[in-house]
Design an enzyme around this catalytic site. Structure first.
Site, PDB file in Angstrom:
ATOM      1  N   ASP A  50     -17.385   6.387  -1.249  1.00 32.73           N
ATOM      2  CA  ASP A  50     -16.074   6.386  -0.602  1.00 32.73           C
ATOM      3  C   ASP A  50     -15.922   7.740   0.092  1.00 32.73           C
ATOM      4  O   ASP A  50     -16.727   8.654  -0.148  1.00 32.73           O
ATOM      5  CB  ASP A  50     -14.955   6.166  -1.643  1.00 32.73           C
ATOM      6  CG  ASP A  50     -13.572   6.031  -0.998  1.00 32.73           C
ATOM      7  OD1 ASP A  50     -13.490   5.822   0.226  1.00 32.73           O
ATOM      8  OD2 ASP A  50     -12.559   6.120  -1.730  1.00 32.73           O
ATOM      9  N   HIS A  82      -7.219   0.740  -6.556  1.00 35.10           N
ATOM     10  CA  HIS A  82      -7.420  -0.146  -5.393  1.00 35.10           C
ATOM     11  C   HIS A  82      -8.063  -1.442  -5.918  1.00 35.10           C
ATOM     12  O   HIS A  82      -9.221  -1.728  -5.630  1.00 35.10           O
ATOM     13  CB  HIS A  82      -8.310   0.553  -4.361  1.00 35.10           C
ATOM     14  CG  HIS A  82      -8.262  -0.054  -2.995  1.00 35.10           C
ATOM     15  ND1 HIS A  82      -7.469  -1.138  -2.680  1.00 35.10           N
ATOM     16  CD2 HIS A  82      -8.914   0.282  -1.826  1.00 35.10           C
ATOM     17  CE1 HIS A  82      -7.643  -1.451  -1.409  1.00 35.10           C
ATOM     18  NE2 HIS A  82      -8.504  -0.600  -0.872  1.00 35.10           N
ATOM     19  N   ARG A 136       0.898  -1.175   0.000  1.00 35.38           N
ATOM     20  CA  ARG A 136       0.000   0.000   0.000  1.00 35.38           C
ATOM     21  C   ARG A 136       0.924   1.209   0.000  1.00 35.38           C
ATOM     22  O   ARG A 136       1.688   1.405   0.942  1.00 35.38           O
ATOM     23  CB  ARG A 136      -0.899  -0.008   1.233  1.00 35.38           C
ATOM     24  CG  ARG A 136      -1.591   1.324   1.456  1.00 35.38           C
ATOM     25  CD  ARG A 136      -2.721   1.228   2.446  1.00 35.38           C
ATOM     26  NE  ARG A 136      -3.863   0.548   1.854  1.00 35.38           N
ATOM     27  CZ  ARG A 136      -5.079   0.507   2.392  1.00 35.38           C
ATOM     28  NH1 ARG A 136      -5.312   1.093   3.551  1.00 35.38           N
ATOM     29  NH2 ARG A 136      -6.062  -0.120   1.789  1.00 35.38           N
ATOM     30  N   CYS A 187     -16.367   1.140   0.562  1.00 29.80           N
ATOM     31  CA  CYS A 187     -15.123   0.395   0.805  1.00 29.80           C
ATOM     32  C   CYS A 187     -14.692   0.468   2.260  1.00 29.80           C
ATOM     33  O   CYS A 187     -13.987  -0.417   2.733  1.00 29.80           O
ATOM     34  CB  CYS A 187     -14.016   0.918  -0.104  1.00 29.80           C
ATOM     35  SG  CYS A 187     -13.692   2.674   0.127  1.00 29.80           S
ATOM     36  N   GLN A 245      -9.900  -4.110  -3.620  1.00 23.67           N
ATOM     37  CA  GLN A 245     -11.211  -3.650  -3.172  1.00 23.67           C
ATOM     38  C   GLN A 245     -12.273  -3.936  -4.239  1.00 23.67           C
ATOM     39  O   GLN A 245     -13.353  -4.449  -3.956  1.00 23.67           O
ATOM     40  CB  GLN A 245     -11.157  -2.139  -2.882  1.00 23.67           C
ATOM     41  CG  GLN A 245     -12.464  -1.562  -2.424  1.00 23.67           C
ATOM     42  CD  GLN A 245     -12.894  -2.099  -1.069  1.00 23.67           C
ATOM     43  OE1 GLN A 245     -12.146  -2.027  -0.108  1.00 23.67           O
ATOM     44  NE2 GLN A 245     -14.088  -2.640  -0.985  1.00 23.67           N
ATOM     45  N   ARG A 279     -13.205  -9.027   1.205  1.00 27.13           N
ATOM     46  CA  ARG A 279     -11.808  -8.717   0.903  1.00 27.13           C
ATOM     47  C   ARG A 279     -10.946  -9.972   1.134  1.00 27.13           C
ATOM     48  O   ARG A 279     -10.038 -10.268   0.364  1.00 27.13           O
ATOM     49  CB  ARG A 279     -11.303  -7.584   1.817  1.00 27.13           C
ATOM     50  CG  ARG A 279     -11.953  -6.236   1.587  1.00 27.13           C
ATOM     51  CD  ARG A 279     -11.542  -5.626   0.264  1.00 27.13           C
ATOM     52  NE  ARG A 279     -10.100  -5.514   0.135  1.00 27.13           N
ATOM     53  CZ  ARG A 279      -9.355  -4.518   0.603  1.00 27.13           C
ATOM     54  NH1 ARG A 279      -9.924  -3.515   1.213  1.00 27.13           N
ATOM     55  NH2 ARG A 279      -8.040  -4.508   0.425  1.00 27.13           N
TER      56      ARG A 279
HETATM   57  N1   CP Z   1     -11.123  -0.563   2.225  1.00 34.39           N
HETATM   58  C1   CP Z   1      -9.857  -0.593   2.678  1.00 34.39           C
HETATM   59  O1   CP Z   1      -8.897  -0.745   1.920  1.00 34.39           O
HETATM   60  O2   CP Z   1      -9.736  -0.529   4.023  1.00 34.39           O
HETATM   61  P1   CP Z   1      -8.395  -0.314   4.843  1.00 34.39           P
HETATM   62  O3   CP Z   1      -7.886   1.053   4.544  1.00 34.39           O
HETATM   63  O4   CP Z   1      -8.799  -0.489   6.281  1.00 34.39           O
HETATM   64  O5   CP Z   1      -7.400  -1.359   4.420  1.00 34.39           O
HETATM   65  N1  NVA Z   2     -10.006   6.520  -1.177  1.00 30.63           N
HETATM   66  C1  NVA Z   2      -9.637   6.057   0.133  1.00 30.63           C
HETATM   67  C2  NVA Z   2      -9.840   4.571   0.221  1.00 30.63           C
HETATM   68  C3  NVA Z   2      -9.507   3.959   1.554  1.00 30.63           C
HETATM   69  C4  NVA Z   2      -9.656   2.484   1.545  1.00 30.63           C
HETATM   70  C5  NVA Z   2      -8.199   6.441   0.418  1.00 30.63           C
HETATM   71  O1  NVA Z   2      -7.367   6.359  -0.492  1.00 30.63           O
HETATM   72  O2  NVA Z   2      -7.913   6.829   1.548  1.00 30.63           O
END
Ligand code: CP
Ligand code: NVA
Length: 321
Positions: A240, A145, A118, A280, A148, A308
Site C-alpha cells: 500500500d 478498510h 469513507r 489496493c 478492500q 471490489r
Molecule cells: N483501494 C481503494 O479503496 O481505492 P479508492 O481510494 O480509489 O476507492
Molecule cells: N492507506 C490508503 C488506502 C487507499 C485506498 C489510504 O488510506 O489513503
C-alpha cells in the site's frame, strides 16, 4: 427469488441488517461465506445474470476523502443488483457545516436502505452506525478498510484455489489496509506477516484481536521490521502507499523512513516463485513498489480492483436484500 434459486446463490443470511464496520465484528464463517459468494456473483454477473436482489433500494454513499475504486464499484454494484447508489460528498451535506452525526443518522435512515461511508475517523463511522437504523458499511477509515480486504481474499482464492495455510506478506505502513488484511487473513486461516519500519507498526489492539481469530483458525501473525523475514516463502506479497490520504504533510519524512521497504525484484526473490503481487491502489511506482513488480507477470492488481465490485455486491446483497 426465482432467479436466486436458478443460480443457487447462498446469501450470508446471518448478516441481514448488520453493519460492516470492521471484519472483527464478523465470524470467520461469515467471512468465508462472503468470499465464496463474491466469486459466485462474479461468474453470474459476467454471464449477464446478476440477480436484482436490491430492486427499489438506495445506498447513500458519503465520502470525506477521494476515491476511484470504492465509489465506482459501489455505484455499479448497486446498479447490477437492481438498486441505486447515491454519491454525496460530505462537504456538500450539512454534516460539513456541523450538523450532528446523531441527527444525520436519523434523517438518512428515513430516506435510504443503507449507507456506505469513507471517513477520516473510525469513531465517527461507529457513531453514525450506532444511531442509524439502516446498515452502515465502512468504505475506509483511519483504522480499517474491510471491503478492500474482502476483495483481496477473493482475488487470492480465485487464483490459488484455497486460502487456508497460504502465507501473505504485507510490507509498508501499518495502516487501515494492513489492519483489515491481517484480520481478514486470520478469518480464513492464512498466515500473515507484516513488515513495517520502526514507529509505523500496526495498532497493537487490532493485532491482539486478530491473533485470537488466527489461533482458532490455525494460522499465525508475524509482526516484524524486517521485510525479508516477512516475504520469505510468501504466496502473496502486498503493498500500500507509504503516505495515506490525510498524511500528505508527512510525505517527505515518510519517504525517508520507508527507504528499504520498497517491494522490488530483490525482495520478491525471497517469495515463492509463483507469488501473487497485490496492491489496493492507488499506487506510486518506484516508491512502495518497483515498476517491474507491479507491472510484472506476478501482479494481479487490476483483477483485485475489479473484485471490489463483486465482493461488495456479496456484502450489499447479504445485509440489504
Ligand atoms: N483501494 C481503494 O479503496 O481505492 P479508492 O481510494 O480509489 O476507492
Ligand atoms: N492507506 C490508503 C488506502 C487507499 C485506498 C489510504 O488510506 O489513503
Amino acid at each position: 427469488m426465482k432467479l436466486l434459486e436458478e443460480v443457487q446463490l447462498k446469501l450470508v443470511s446471518s448478516l441481514k441488517g448488520k453493519d460492516l464496520l470492521t471484519l472483527l465484528d464478523y465470524t470467520s464463517e461469515e467471512v468465508q461465506q462472503l468470499v465464496a459468494l463474491s466469486s459466485q456473483l462474479k461468474i453470474i454477473t459476467k454471464e449477464g445474470k446478476c440477480p436484482k436482489l436490491l430492486e427499489g433500494k438506495t445506498l447513500g454513499m458519503i465520502f470525506e476523502k477521494h476515491s476511484t475504486r470504492t465509489r465506482i464499484s459501489f455505484e455499479v454494484g448497486m446498479e447490477q443488483l437492481g438498486g441505486k447508489g447515491m454519491f454525496m460528498h460530505a462537504r456538500d451535506l450539512q454534516i460539513g457545516r456541523g450538523e450532528s452525526i446523531y441527527d444525520t443518522a436519523h434523517v438518512l435512515s428515513g430516506y435510504l436502505d443503507g449507507i456506505m461511508i469513507r471517513a477520516n475517523s473510525h469513531a465517527m463511522v461507529k457513531e453514525l452506525a450506532e444511531h442509524a437504523t439502516i446498515p452502515v458499511i465502512n468504505g475506509l477509515t483511519d483504522i480499517y478498510h474491510p471491503c478492500q480486504a474482502l476483495a483481496d481474499l477473493e482475488t487470492i482464492f480465485e487464483n490459488k484455489g484455497e486460502l487456508q495455510g497460504l502465507k501473505i506478506a504485507y510490507v509498508g505502513d501499518g495502516n487501515n489496509v494492513a489492519h483489515s488484511l491481517v484480520v481478514a487473513s486470520a478469518h480464513v486461516g492464512m498466515h500473515v506477516a507484516v513488515a513495517t519500519p520502526v514507529g509505523y507498526e500496526c495498532d497493537a489492539e487490532v493485532i491482539a484481536k486478530a491473533q485470537k481469530i488466527a489461533e482458532k483458525n490455525g494460522s499465525t501473525i508475524t509482526i516484524t521490521n524486517d521485510p525479508v523475514t516477512a516475504v520469505q516463502d510468501a504466496d502473496v506479497v502486498y503493498a500500500d502507499v507509504w503516505t495515506s490520504m490525510g498524511q500528505e504533510e508527512e510525505a517527505a519524512k515518510r519517504l525517508q523512513d520507508f527507504a528499504g521497504y520498497q517491494i522490488n525484484d530483490e525482495l520478491v526473490a525471497h517469495a515463492k516463485s509463483d507469488y501473487m503481487f497485490l496492491h489496493c491502489l492507488p499506487a506510486h511506482r518506484e516508491e512502495e513498489v518497483a515498476t517491474s513488480v507491479i507491472d510484472g507477470p506476478n501482479s494481479y492488481i487490476f483483477e483485485q480492483a475489479e473484485n471490489r465490485l463483486h465482493a461488495q455486491k456479496a456484502v450489499l446483497a447479504s445485509i440489504m436484500a
